[in-house]
Design an enzyme around this catalytic site. Sequence first.
Site, mmCIF file in Angstrom:
data_model
loop_
_atom_site.group_PDB
_atom_site.id
_atom_site.type_symbol
_atom_site.label_atom_id
_atom_site.label_comp_id
_atom_site.label_asym_id
_atom_site.label_seq_id
_atom_site.Cartn_x
_atom_site.Cartn_y
_atom_site.Cartn_z
ATOM 1 N N LYS A 1 15.014 -25.842 2.752
ATOM 2 C CA LYS A 1 13.789 -26.523 2.346
ATOM 3 C C LYS A 1 13.699 -26.734 0.830
ATOM 4 C CE LYS A 1 10.537 -25.490 6.042
ATOM 5 N NZ LYS A 1 9.159 -25.039 6.292
ATOM 6 N N ASP B 1 3.704 -29.179 5.876
ATOM 7 C CA ASP B 1 3.253 -27.894 6.448
ATOM 8 C C ASP B 1 1.754 -27.657 6.216
ATOM 9 O OD1 ASP B 1 5.533 -26.971 7.687
ATOM 10 O OD2 ASP B 1 6.293 -25.945 5.900
ATOM 11 N N GLY C 1 -0.184 -12.566 2.490
ATOM 12 C CA GLY C 1 1.191 -13.037 2.347
ATOM 13 C C GLY C 1 1.349 -14.057 1.242
ATOM 14 N N GLY D 1 7.074 -18.368 1.491
ATOM 15 C CA GLY D 1 7.220 -19.821 1.468
ATOM 16 C C GLY D 1 6.065 -20.535 2.145
ATOM 17 N N TYR E 1 3.453 -17.706 15.652
ATOM 18 C CA TYR E 1 3.114 -18.258 16.976
ATOM 19 C C TYR E 1 3.978 -17.676 18.094
ATOM 20 C CZ TYR E 1 6.934 -21.366 15.719
ATOM 21 O OH TYR E 1 8.146 -21.846 15.316
HETATM 22 P P1 NAP Z 1 8.884 -15.637 3.902
HETATM 23 O O1 NAP Z 1 8.959 -16.634 2.814
HETATM 24 O O2 NAP Z 1 10.065 -14.797 4.216
HETATM 25 O O3 NAP Z 1 7.616 -14.661 3.596
HETATM 26 C C1 NAP Z 1 7.392 -13.519 4.388
HETATM 27 C C2 NAP Z 1 6.040 -12.906 4.027
HETATM 28 O O4 NAP Z 1 5.805 -11.786 4.900
HETATM 29 C C3 NAP Z 1 5.965 -12.372 2.593
HETATM 30 O O5 NAP Z 1 4.642 -12.459 2.123
HETATM 31 C C4 NAP Z 1 6.366 -10.903 2.813
HETATM 32 O O6 NAP Z 1 5.901 -10.016 1.813
HETATM 33 C C5 NAP Z 1 5.650 -10.597 4.101
HETATM 34 N N1 NAP Z 1 6.230 -9.440 4.785
HETATM 35 C C6 NAP Z 1 7.398 -9.393 5.459
HETATM 36 N N2 NAP Z 1 7.609 -8.137 5.938
HETATM 37 C C7 NAP Z 1 6.553 -7.385 5.538
HETATM 38 C C8 NAP Z 1 6.170 -6.014 5.701
HETATM 39 N N3 NAP Z 1 6.953 -5.167 6.418
HETATM 40 N N4 NAP Z 1 5.006 -5.595 5.179
HETATM 41 C C9 NAP Z 1 4.211 -6.450 4.480
HETATM 42 N N5 NAP Z 1 4.509 -7.761 4.276
HETATM 43 C C10 NAP Z 1 5.670 -8.224 4.802
HETATM 44 O O7 NAP Z 1 8.507 -16.346 5.313
HETATM 45 P P2 NAP Z 1 7.648 -17.681 5.536
HETATM 46 O O8 NAP Z 1 8.581 -18.841 5.605
HETATM 47 O O9 NAP Z 1 6.538 -17.695 4.576
HETATM 48 O O10 NAP Z 1 7.122 -17.461 7.041
HETATM 49 C C11 NAP Z 1 6.203 -16.431 7.338
HETATM 50 C C12 NAP Z 1 5.843 -16.482 8.820
HETATM 51 O O11 NAP Z 1 5.178 -17.708 9.112
HETATM 52 C C13 NAP Z 1 7.039 -16.444 9.772
HETATM 53 O O12 NAP Z 1 6.687 -15.623 10.860
HETATM 54 C C14 NAP Z 1 7.208 -17.857 10.214
HETATM 55 O O13 NAP Z 1 7.773 -17.965 11.514
HETATM 56 C C15 NAP Z 1 5.776 -18.346 10.223
HETATM 57 N N6 NAP Z 1 5.630 -19.792 10.017
HETATM 58 C C16 NAP Z 1 4.918 -20.497 10.925
HETATM 59 C C17 NAP Z 1 4.736 -21.852 10.742
HETATM 60 C C18 NAP Z 1 3.959 -22.644 11.751
HETATM 61 O O14 NAP Z 1 4.112 -23.863 11.803
HETATM 62 N N7 NAP Z 1 3.085 -22.012 12.519
HETATM 63 C C19 NAP Z 1 5.298 -22.509 9.624
HETATM 64 C C20 NAP Z 1 6.014 -21.745 8.690
HETATM 65 C C21 NAP Z 1 6.176 -20.367 8.902
HETATM 66 P P3 NAP Z 1 6.868 -9.658 0.549
HETATM 67 O O15 NAP Z 1 6.718 -10.788 -0.412
HETATM 68 O O16 NAP Z 1 6.317 -8.369 0.035
HETATM 69 O O17 NAP Z 1 8.258 -9.521 1.095
#
Ligand code: NAP
Length: 277
Positions: free
Chosen positions: A70, A107, A133, A136, A224
């Site tokens: 991305k 998004d 959170g 990304g 989801y």
């Molecule tokens: P990412 O960039 O890897 O960010 C992950 C986030 O989760 C960070 O804030 C991270 O905190 C936190 N986290 C992970 N493990 C943790 C823990 N054990 N304790 C506390 N915080 C924790 O991922 P992303 O791309 O933002 O995606 C996040 C979620 O959203 C995923 O589950 C993804 O599938 C979902 N999503 C859904 C959609 C949709 O269309 N519905 C779109 C995009 C993403 P740190 O910074 O401290 O590591």
Amino acid sequence: MTVDRIPLAGVIGSPVAHSRSPRLFSHWLRKMGLQGHYIPMDIAADKLESVLRTLPDLGFVGCNVTIPYKERVMEIADHVSDRAVQIGAANTLVFREDGTIHADNTDGYGFVENLRQNAPDWDPTGGPATVFGAGGAARAILASLLDVGVPEIRLTNRSRDRAEQLREDFGDRITVHDWVQAGNIVEGCTTVVNTTSLGMTGKPELRVPLDALEPGMLVTDIVYTPLQTRLLRVAQDQGCATVDGLGMLLHQAVPGFERWFGERPEVDDATRAAVLR
Ligand code: NAP
């Protein structure tokens, strides 16, 4: 006689086998009786640019982009929308007839449309929002919440420095709070959003104390899988309106589909069912 080419689109990432987008796009193409195909493409990092430059010659009109490309595609694209620049990532590419690649991020649009469709009484301007959170996905969500007029966003993340960075990037309407305070800052908010991966199948639960959730709040989770996370279950039990994260995935695909295949698809129960099947 020239015969029009059947438009092709797809999703580029690595891996992409888990992607639900092919099911979504095939459903819409079939339902709307349109010609076209949507293909998952697992591309190696060192081939990304050459593949993107070749796709138009094969009949591709654009593609979605997922992890881990991305950010990379923004360097390759010839034009990047202001929104994608602000978010720092692109998920939708359009291949123009002049050979240029245009990158956008939908998004945040998908996030807000999901709430508008499933919580029509939601008034984002009515009070602060809490966002759990700072990864990304959080960047796109902050941009869209600010856009629709949320007066303050209380942001909390396990790694505080990432949240501080977002405050720097998105400005003073963001306030940063310690992760241990996550349960307290929701007090008085009209919107509560989980953007962490916590609660997702295979990940730990979101263990934030949720006693302060109360009627009048809209609570949403962008995770989801499962559809009904602990956050949404507890919020529902405490009388909040809740919206699951699947609709965000469906709505973010609408602008790309319309651009590539010429008609705007509808997100309805049949769409959800087709993707969940
Ligand atoms: P990412 O960039 O890897 O960010 C992950 C986030 O989760 C960070 O804030 C991270 O905190 C936190 N986290 C992970 N493990 C943790 C823990 N054990 N304790 C506390 N915080 C924790 O991922 P992303 O791309 O933002 O995606 C996040 C979620 O959203 C995923 O589950 C993804 O599938 C979902 N999503 C859904 C959609 C949709 O269309 N519905 C779109 C995009 C993403 P740190 O910074 O401290 O590591």
